[in-house]
Design an enzyme around this catalytic site. Structure first.
Site, PDB file in Angstrom:
ATOM      1  N   LEU A  82       0.892  -1.163   0.000  1.00 54.54           N
ATOM      2  CA  LEU A  82       0.000   0.000   0.000  1.00 54.54           C
ATOM      3  C   LEU A  82       0.922   1.203   0.000  1.00 54.54           C
ATOM      4  CD1 LEU A  82      -2.760  -0.906   2.636  1.00 54.54           C
ATOM      5  CD2 LEU A  82      -3.106  -0.562   0.190  1.00 54.54           C
ATOM      6  N   ASP A  83       0.700   2.152  -0.909  1.00 56.63           N
ATOM      7  CA  ASP A  83       1.628   3.274  -0.998  1.00 56.63           C
ATOM      8  C   ASP A  83       1.515   4.178   0.230  1.00 56.63           C
ATOM      9  OD1 ASP A  83      -0.308   5.431  -1.478  1.00 56.63           O
ATOM     10  OD2 ASP A  83      -0.598   4.531  -3.446  1.00 56.63           O
ATOM     11  N   LEU A  84       2.422   5.135   0.297  1.00 59.74           N
ATOM     12  CA  LEU A  84       2.558   5.989   1.479  1.00 59.74           C
ATOM     13  C   LEU A  84       1.241   6.597   1.925  1.00 59.74           C
ATOM     14  CD1 LEU A  84       4.631   7.443   3.428  1.00 59.74           C
ATOM     15  CD2 LEU A  84       4.634   9.302   1.754  1.00 59.74           C
ATOM     16  N   SER A 117      -1.856   5.626   1.093  1.00 61.58           N
ATOM     17  CA  SER A 117      -2.992   4.697   1.139  1.00 61.58           C
ATOM     18  C   SER A 117      -3.035   4.017   2.501  1.00 61.58           C
ATOM     19  CB  SER A 117      -2.885   3.661   0.022  1.00 61.58           C
ATOM     20  OG  SER A 117      -2.949   4.286  -1.244  1.00 61.58           O
ATOM     21  N   ARG A 161      -5.066   4.214  -8.155  1.00 54.37           N
ATOM     22  CA  ARG A 161      -4.824   5.651  -8.309  1.00 54.37           C
ATOM     23  C   ARG A 161      -4.577   5.995  -9.778  1.00 54.37           C
ATOM     24  NH1 ARG A 161      -3.963   8.508  -3.621  1.00 54.37           N
ATOM     25  NH2 ARG A 161      -3.626   7.279  -1.727  1.00 54.37           N
TER      26      ARG A 161
END
Length: 235
Positions: A103-105, A107, A190
């Site tokens: 999960l990106d920063l 999210s 995204r």
């Protein structure tokens, strides 16, 4: 049973595959007293594998936990920029666990972590088509964009399959969407939203396979039960 040494070390929870390959190149791993090489195979039931001269030991019992990842944490065990990591959030679990996917920063939501590299690979490999469901707060031309999200698209050279999308709540050009995908490519949701003119304000993963985030508080984690682990293996 023979397997690549990097895969064995990952499954035993000692190193990630990438770390193992680095250590193999550095000559820190040996099999039966001889320095091993990248790509070499071994049988942990018959061969003695040592890491920095220390025998590998017994394979630990497979465990897996669910973390409700907050925004502002990177999905890695360490970060060169000094940012907080998901490893910091589960430091009290008493084991070295690896994230299942990312999960990106910015999210948040459901993130699995395990000591079983094979389980992690099965859950993340696109061929297994494990569903990942997100709740996404967006703004923009929602009514026009949703049908486009349901179709395959190519974004910056990456081919994305169509998502399963429903509108949970809408008010003007702001909406909360449910978006379900099976690929899980880098920042896929995204990038898909941006490609159809939507701005993502919040992205939260709420389900992976049959596992739901439920009421787990943000920043907290819990162990999966034996039944939940069995269900994951069947995914």
């Amino acid at each position: 049973m023979e397997a690549r040494i990097s895969k064995i070390l990952s499954e035993y929870g000692l190193l990630s595959r990438r770390q193992a390959e680095t250590w193999l190149r550095e000559g820190r791993i040996a099999v039966n007293g001889k320095i091993a090489s990248v790509g070499q195979k071994a049988d942990p039931a018959q061969d003695e594998i040592t890491v920095d001269g220390v025998p590998m030991g017994q394979k630990p019992e497979t465990v897996c936990l669910m973390l409700n990842k907050p925004r502002g944490y990177v999905t890695t065990l360490s970060d060169e920029q000094g940012r907080p990591t998901v490893a910091d959030l589960v430091a009290d679990c008493g084991m070295r666990l690896y994230p299942v996917g990312r999960l990106d920063l910015n999210s948040e939501g459901l993130l699995l972590m395990t000591n079983d590299g094979s389980l992690a690979n099965r859950l993340t490999h696109p061929s297994h088509r494990v569903e990942k469901e997100y709740q996404v707060r967006v703004s923009g031309p929602v009514q026009q964009a949703v049908p486009l999200l349901r179709r395959p698209m190519t974004v910056e050279g990456d081919r994305f399959q169509g998502a399963r999308v429903s509108i949970l709540h809408a008010e003007g050009e702001t909406a909360l969407l449910s978006v379900t995908i099976t690929q899980g490519k880098n920042r896929q949701v995204r990038r898909m939203c941006a490609a159809v003119g939507l701005t993502v304000h919040r992205l939260r993963r709420v389900r992976e396979g049959n596992l739901r985030l439920g009421s787990l508080p943000c920043g907290h984690w819990r162990w999966l039960s034996g039944e939940e682990l069995d269900a994951l293996r069947r995914e």
